[in-house]
Design a protein around this motif. Structure first.
Motif, PDB file in Angstrom:
ATOM      1  N   ASP A 285     -12.882  18.493   4.819  1.00 31.34           N
ATOM      2  CA  ASP A 285     -12.199  20.020   4.378  1.00 31.34           C
ATOM      3  C   ASP A 285     -10.932  20.279   3.822  1.00 31.34           C
ATOM      4  O   ASP A 285     -11.037  21.252   2.838  1.00 31.34           O
ATOM      5  N   GLU A 286     -10.162  19.742   4.752  1.00 36.71           N
ATOM      6  CA  GLU A 286      -9.136  20.176   3.979  1.00 36.71           C
ATOM      7  C   GLU A 286      -8.439  18.878   2.854  1.00 36.71           C
ATOM      8  O   GLU A 286      -7.580  19.896   1.848  1.00 36.71           O
ATOM      9  N   ALA A 287      -8.751  18.223   2.466  1.00 32.61           N
ATOM     10  CA  ALA A 287      -8.675  17.829   1.100  1.00 32.61           C
ATOM     11  C   ALA A 287      -9.565  18.245   0.537  1.00 32.61           C
ATOM     12  O   ALA A 287      -9.302  18.862  -1.053  1.00 32.61           O
ATOM     13  N   LEU A 288     -10.573  19.350   0.041  1.00 35.66           N
ATOM     14  CA  LEU A 288     -11.647  20.075  -0.714  1.00 35.66           C
ATOM     15  C   LEU A 288     -10.545  20.834  -0.573  1.00 35.66           C
ATOM     16  O   LEU A 288     -10.397  21.704  -2.011  1.00 35.66           O
ATOM     17  N   ALA A 289      -9.938  22.047   0.118  1.00 37.65           N
ATOM     18  CA  ALA A 289      -9.217  23.026  -0.458  1.00 37.65           C
ATOM     19  C   ALA A 289      -8.246  22.465  -0.831  1.00 37.65           C
ATOM     20  O   ALA A 289      -7.686  23.497  -1.916  1.00 37.65           O
ATOM     21  N   GLU A 290      -7.561  21.182  -0.967  1.00 30.68           N
ATOM     22  CA  GLU A 290      -6.347  21.039  -1.683  1.00 30.68           C
ATOM     23  C   GLU A 290      -6.891  20.472  -3.298  1.00 30.68           C
ATOM     24  O   GLU A 290      -6.441  21.266  -4.081  1.00 30.68           O
ATOM     25  N   HIS A 291      -8.464  20.168  -3.101  1.00 33.63           N
ATOM     26  CA  HIS A 291      -8.857  19.867  -4.422  1.00 33.63           C
ATOM     27  C   HIS A 291      -9.388  21.082  -5.175  1.00 33.63           C
ATOM     28  O   HIS A 291      -8.388  21.476  -6.764  1.00 33.63           O
ATOM     29  N   GLU A 292      -9.469  22.208  -3.715  1.00 33.37           N
ATOM     30  CA  GLU A 292      -9.350  23.809  -5.165  1.00 33.37           C
ATOM     31  C   GLU A 292      -8.386  24.254  -5.746  1.00 33.37           C
ATOM     32  O   GLU A 292      -8.655  24.747  -6.529  1.00 33.37           O
ATOM     33  N   GLU A 293      -7.319  23.650  -4.517  1.00 34.45           N
ATOM     34  CA  GLU A 293      -5.748  24.699  -5.304  1.00 34.45           C
ATOM     35  C   GLU A 293      -6.214  23.997  -6.183  1.00 34.45           C
ATOM     36  O   GLU A 293      -4.869  25.040  -7.508  1.00 34.45           O
ATOM     37  N   LEU A 294      -5.624  22.532  -6.643  1.00 31.99           N
ATOM     38  CA  LEU A 294      -5.631  21.826  -7.866  1.00 31.99           C
ATOM     39  C   LEU A 294      -6.241  22.608  -8.770  1.00 31.99           C
ATOM     40  O   LEU A 294      -6.135  22.396 -10.073  1.00 31.99           O
ATOM     41  N   LEU A 295      -7.305  22.283  -8.579  1.00 26.18           N
ATOM     42  CA  LEU A 295      -8.469  22.794  -9.742  1.00 26.18           C
ATOM     43  C   LEU A 295      -7.902  24.377 -10.567  1.00 26.18           C
ATOM     44  O   LEU A 295      -7.909  24.726 -11.664  1.00 26.18           O
ATOM     45  N   ARG A 296      -7.657  25.416  -9.577  1.00 24.44           N
ATOM     46  CA  ARG A 296      -7.413  26.538  -9.717  1.00 24.44           C
ATOM     47  C   ARG A 296      -6.333  26.581 -10.655  1.00 24.44           C
ATOM     48  O   ARG A 296      -6.212  27.069 -11.551  1.00 24.44           O
TER      49      ARG A 296
ATOM     50  N   ALA B 146       1.025  20.551  -6.080  1.00 25.68           N
ATOM     51  CA  ALA B 146      -0.688  20.439  -5.450  1.00 25.68           C
ATOM     52  C   ALA B 146      -1.183  19.468  -5.595  1.00 25.68           C
ATOM     53  O   ALA B 146      -1.691  18.719  -4.029  1.00 25.68           O
ATOM     54  N   ALA B 147      -1.220  17.821  -6.312  1.00 23.92           N
ATOM     55  CA  ALA B 147      -1.476  17.065  -6.136  1.00 23.92           C
ATOM     56  C   ALA B 147      -0.125  16.068  -6.064  1.00 23.92           C
ATOM     57  O   ALA B 147      -1.083  15.039  -5.171  1.00 23.92           O
ATOM     58  N   ALA B 148       0.684  16.099  -5.819  1.00 23.65           N
ATOM     59  CA  ALA B 148       1.819  15.779  -5.163  1.00 23.65           C
ATOM     60  C   ALA B 148       1.225  16.056  -3.636  1.00 23.65           C
ATOM     61  O   ALA B 148       1.835  15.152  -2.799  1.00 23.65           O
ATOM     62  N   GLU B 149       1.734  17.309  -2.952  1.00 26.65           N
ATOM     63  CA  GLU B 149       1.433  17.246  -1.871  1.00 26.65           C
ATOM     64  C   GLU B 149      -0.187  16.991  -1.145  1.00 26.65           C
ATOM     65  O   GLU B 149       0.268  16.084  -0.219  1.00 26.65           O
ATOM     66  N   HIS B 150      -0.822  17.007  -1.865  1.00 21.40           N
ATOM     67  CA  HIS B 150      -2.617  15.928  -1.835  1.00 21.40           C
ATOM     68  C   HIS B 150      -2.059  14.682  -1.334  1.00 21.40           C
ATOM     69  O   HIS B 150      -2.537  13.992  -0.674  1.00 21.40           O
TER      70      HIS B 150
ATOM     71  N   VAL C 197       0.846  -0.829   0.387  1.00 25.94           N
ATOM     72  CA  VAL C 197       0.323   0.244   0.304  1.00 25.94           C
ATOM     73  C   VAL C 197       0.733   1.512  -0.169  1.00 25.94           C
ATOM     74  O   VAL C 197       0.550   2.266  -0.790  1.00 25.94           O
ATOM     75  N   VAL C 198       1.883   1.423   0.735  1.00 27.09           N
ATOM     76  CA  VAL C 198       2.882   2.041   0.792  1.00 27.09           C
ATOM     77  C   VAL C 198       4.072   2.643  -0.805  1.00 27.09           C
ATOM     78  O   VAL C 198       3.805   3.286  -1.540  1.00 27.09           O
ATOM     79  N   GLN C 199       3.557   1.292  -0.953  1.00 24.89           N
ATOM     80  CA  GLN C 199       4.633   1.688  -2.227  1.00 24.89           C
ATOM     81  C   GLN C 199       4.068   2.336  -3.854  1.00 24.89           C
ATOM     82  O   GLN C 199       3.920   2.922  -4.694  1.00 24.89           O
ATOM     83  N   VAL C 200       2.884   1.581  -3.290  1.00 24.62           N
ATOM     84  CA  VAL C 200       1.537   2.021  -4.293  1.00 24.62           C
ATOM     85  C   VAL C 200       1.385   3.915  -4.255  1.00 24.62           C
ATOM     86  O   VAL C 200       1.086   4.246  -4.703  1.00 24.62           O
ATOM     87  N   TYR C 201       1.203   4.481  -2.731  1.00 23.60           N
ATOM     88  CA  TYR C 201       0.962   5.582  -2.935  1.00 23.60           C
ATOM     89  C   TYR C 201       2.507   6.261  -3.096  1.00 23.60           C
ATOM     90  O   TYR C 201       2.115   7.145  -3.895  1.00 23.60           O
ATOM     91  N   ASP C 202       3.557   5.828  -3.034  1.00 21.61           N
ATOM     92  CA  ASP C 202       4.608   6.071  -3.571  1.00 21.61           C
ATOM     93  C   ASP C 202       4.602   6.549  -5.321  1.00 21.61           C
ATOM     94  O   ASP C 202       5.180   7.488  -5.331  1.00 21.61           O
TER      95      ASP C 202
ATOM     96  N   GLU D 150       0.768  10.526   4.419  1.00 21.00           N
ATOM     97  CA  GLU D 150       0.913  10.287   6.096  1.00 21.00           C
ATOM     98  C   GLU D 150       0.147   9.554   6.797  1.00 21.00           C
ATOM     99  O   GLU D 150       0.567   9.306   7.585  1.00 21.00           O
ATOM    100  N   ILE D 151      -1.645  10.073   6.555  1.00 23.73           N
ATOM    101  CA  ILE D 151      -2.951   9.239   6.739  1.00 23.73           C
ATOM    102  C   ILE D 151      -2.567   7.792   6.788  1.00 23.73           C
ATOM    103  O   ILE D 151      -3.033   7.465   8.124  1.00 23.73           O
ATOM    104  N   ARG D 152      -2.686   7.409   5.628  1.00 26.62           N
ATOM    105  CA  ARG D 152      -2.620   5.728   5.678  1.00 26.62           C
ATOM    106  C   ARG D 152      -1.635   5.033   6.352  1.00 26.62           C
ATOM    107  O   ARG D 152      -2.012   4.215   6.905  1.00 26.62           O
TER     108      ARG D 152
END
Length: 223
Positions: free
Chosen positions: A170-181, A194-198, A76-81, A204-206
């Protein structure tokens, strides 16, 4: 009008989706005869569909045929990478290749998600996946989209969405908005960042969820 029988591709896609949703949980048997009876087809297309699932490492040989493979935390971690790299590339390309229709689609999905009030975990995961898939589609690169789709199947099978963490929705939605912009502005580098940081934040959470699960197993009574 006679409904056409499913072919190997449609059987594969349906079974893959069920594995991704958790409808077919780890250890669930997938025997040729039973699957063929379910879809009303011969064993030939079923055999091909199961072979593709095995190639995707979603099923493995069991005591009595193939069964759904259990989630491997290290994998799973490798997939995220890998997904961090591919999501960044998809966003970079989308900023250059997106159409007005793509932007309308992304804006609509983000507005829909913002209108949700404390959605359940499963709905969060589903709507999040739809937004990401819309970004991939905006890149208009079928190979890239297919690779990301295959990787994502391994992540959605993990217990609990990262979006269930306190404040993460809410944090993820803000990141999606930044990516969309960034995509709307045609800024490929900003979109990639933006996508990489998201995805790094999701990773990290996983990792935290995996550690908690491991601690729970270690500390549980035995005997």
């Amino acid at each position: 009008m006679t409904t056409p029988r499913p072919d190997a591709r449609s059987i594969y896609e349906e079974l893959r989706a069920e594995i991704g949703r958790g409808t077919l949980a780890a250890g669930s048997p997938l025997r040729e005869v039973a699957v063929a009876e379910r879809f009303g087809v011969s064993r030939t297309p079923v055999r091909e569909a199961l072979r593709r699932l095995e190639h995707d490492r979603l099923v493995v040989p069991g005591a009595r045929g193939l069964q759904v493979r259990a989630v491997d935390p290290q994998e799973v971690v490798q997939v995220y990478d890998v997904r961090i790299l591919l999501e960044a590339e998809a966003a970079r390309v989308a900023a250059r290749a997106r159409t007005e229709t793509d932007l309308v689609q992304l804006e609509g999905l983000l507005a829909r998600d913002r209108a949700l009030t404390d959605p359940p975990d499963q709905l969060r995961a589903e709507t999040n996946a739809e937004f990401h898939e819309a970004v991939w589609q905006a890149a208009h690169n079928r190979v890239l989209s297919d690779l990301l789709q295959r990787l994502t199947v391994h992540l959605v099978r993990t217990p609990h969405s990262t979006l269930s963490a306190p404040g993460r929705w809410d944090e993820a939605l803000a990141e999606h908005e930044e990516l969309l912009r960034a995509i709307a502005d045609g800024d490929g580098e900003a979109a990639a960042r933006a996508a990489a940081e998201h995805m790094r934040r999701a990773r990290e959470i996983r990792l935290s969820l995996l550690r908690s699960a491991a601690s729970g197993r270690t500390g549980s009574p035995t005997g």
